[in-house]
Design an enzyme around this catalytic site. Sequence first.
Site, PDB file in Angstrom:
ATOM      1  N   GLY A  21       0.819  -1.219  -0.176  1.00 27.27           N
ATOM      2  CA  GLY A  21       0.227  -0.022   0.124  1.00 27.27           C
ATOM      3  C   GLY A  21       1.057   1.030   0.037  1.00 27.27           C
ATOM      4  N   ARG A  25       7.482   1.682   1.311  1.00 29.78           N
ATOM      5  CA  ARG A  25       7.591   0.380   1.261  1.00 29.78           C
ATOM      6  C   ARG A  25       8.087  -0.292   0.025  1.00 29.78           C
ATOM      7  NH1 ARG A  25       5.997  -2.931   6.536  1.00 29.78           N
ATOM      8  NH2 ARG A  25       6.733  -1.441   7.687  1.00 29.78           N
ATOM      9  N   ARG A  44       2.281  11.181  -8.494  1.00 27.17           N
ATOM     10  CA  ARG A  44       1.810  11.558  -7.377  1.00 27.17           C
ATOM     11  C   ARG A  44       1.765  11.048  -5.945  1.00 27.17           C
ATOM     12  NH1 ARG A  44      -4.559  12.507  -7.227  1.00 27.17           N
ATOM     13  NH2 ARG A  44      -5.274  13.355  -8.860  1.00 27.17           N
ATOM     14  N   ARG A  88      -0.357  -8.453  -3.759  1.00 21.41           N
ATOM     15  CA  ARG A  88       0.033  -7.921  -2.951  1.00 21.41           C
ATOM     16  C   ARG A  88       0.311  -8.016  -1.540  1.00 21.41           C
ATOM     17  NH1 ARG A  88      -1.434  -3.940   0.754  1.00 21.41           N
ATOM     18  NH2 ARG A  88      -3.593  -4.789   2.482  1.00 21.41           N
ATOM     19  N   SER A  91      -0.150  -5.556   5.501  1.00 18.34           N
ATOM     20  CA  SER A  91      -0.560  -5.408   6.466  1.00 18.34           C
ATOM     21  C   SER A  91      -2.678  -5.960   6.820  1.00 18.34           C
ATOM     22  CB  SER A  91      -0.216  -4.516   7.554  1.00 18.34           C
ATOM     23  OG  SER A  91      -0.972  -3.845   7.399  1.00 18.34           O
ATOM     24  N   ASP A 205      -2.732  -5.844  13.935  1.00 14.41           N
ATOM     25  CA  ASP A 205      -3.186  -5.686  14.372  1.00 14.41           C
ATOM     26  C   ASP A 205      -4.162  -6.409  15.242  1.00 14.41           C
ATOM     27  OD1 ASP A 205      -3.982  -3.783  12.805  1.00 14.41           O
ATOM     28  OD2 ASP A 205      -5.638  -3.923  13.893  1.00 14.41           O
ATOM     29  N   ARG A 218       7.388  -5.265  12.977  1.00 15.70           N
ATOM     30  CA  ARG A 218       6.219  -5.500  11.819  1.00 15.70           C
ATOM     31  C   ARG A 218       7.593  -5.029  10.723  1.00 15.70           C
ATOM     32  NH1 ARG A 218       2.360  -1.525  14.232  1.00 15.70           N
ATOM     33  NH2 ARG A 218       3.913   0.146  13.771  1.00 15.70           N
TER      34      ARG A 218
HETATM   35  N1  HPA Z   1      -9.045  -2.751   9.463  1.00 16.92           N
HETATM   36  C1  HPA Z   1      -8.664  -2.219   7.600  1.00 16.92           C
HETATM   37  N2  HPA Z   1      -7.693  -3.085   7.263  1.00 16.92           N
HETATM   38  C2  HPA Z   1      -6.481  -2.321   8.238  1.00 16.92           C
HETATM   39  C3  HPA Z   1      -6.487  -3.092   9.146  1.00 16.92           C
HETATM   40  C4  HPA Z   1      -7.724  -2.876  10.327  1.00 16.92           C
HETATM   41  O1  HPA Z   1      -8.206  -2.862  11.403  1.00 16.92           O
HETATM   42  N3  HPA Z   1      -5.460  -3.104   9.543  1.00 16.92           N
HETATM   43  C5  HPA Z   1      -4.382  -3.520   9.478  1.00 16.92           C
HETATM   44  N4  HPA Z   1      -5.169  -3.342   7.938  1.00 16.92           N
END
Ligand code: HPA
Length: 238
Positions: A21, A25, A44, A88, A91, A205, A218
């Site tokens: 994304g 990165r 951009r 892709r 995270s 997370d 990470r």
């Molecule tokens: N929601 C959406 N996308 C994410 C999240 C989440 O909690 N954590 C990491 N990417």
Amino acid sequence: MPTPHISAEPGAFAEAVLLPGDPLRARYIAEQFLDDAHEVTAVRNMLGFTGAYRGMPVSVMGTGMGIPSASIYATELVKEYGVRRLVRVGSCGGVGEGIGLRDVVLAAGACTDSQVNRARYGGQDFAAIADFALLRAAADAADRAGVAVRVGNVHSADLFYDPRSTQLDMFRRMGVLAIEMEAAGLYGVAAEHGARALGIMTVSDLVPSGEQTSSDERERTFGEMVTIALEALVADAA
Ligand code: HPA
């Protein structure tokens, strides 16, 4: 030909592209994992690079966050630059039973509250699935690297800040492993244009508890995931 969102010359992208994304990165992957990488686009500040991994040409480009942004780049890469394999690397938030921080999730399928695949599929429910050969190659690459992976459904959410309090219970009831924001769109683009796609995500997370990985963790798990993605692309090409 340059497109509205990509300024690269024709032929500047490899047929296989990693898609984080975050454009920084993308630069990190190019510098740390690819040989002879050079920047090919920066419209951009959505940076794209092409280099090689184990002698295989491969590109890496940021997508931004969310299905609309990722779909623009994926569509232009496939339609205008001849990209055939899209992976892709990102995270996700873990929601499923037993899912842990740092786990690697292979999105065999991607549910969504986005309307994009219904727009493509006559208002009906398109099953947004990964390319099986890439999925199998990634699972095998993870096995060889000794990295535990979970394979199953993710949910590609339109809203990061979702006010609906029942979503989490629904995800868990339906066996969804994790939430992220792009895979269902990527799989739809691939299906529409005859390309192949896979989403690989590390759990940054845990949504039920709010627990998060540290930035050191990470970085390490991100590296494991990128290696799995690159090894899968090499094996899949063989
Ligand atoms: N929601 C959406 N996308 C994410 C999240 C989440 O909690 N954590 C990491 N990417």
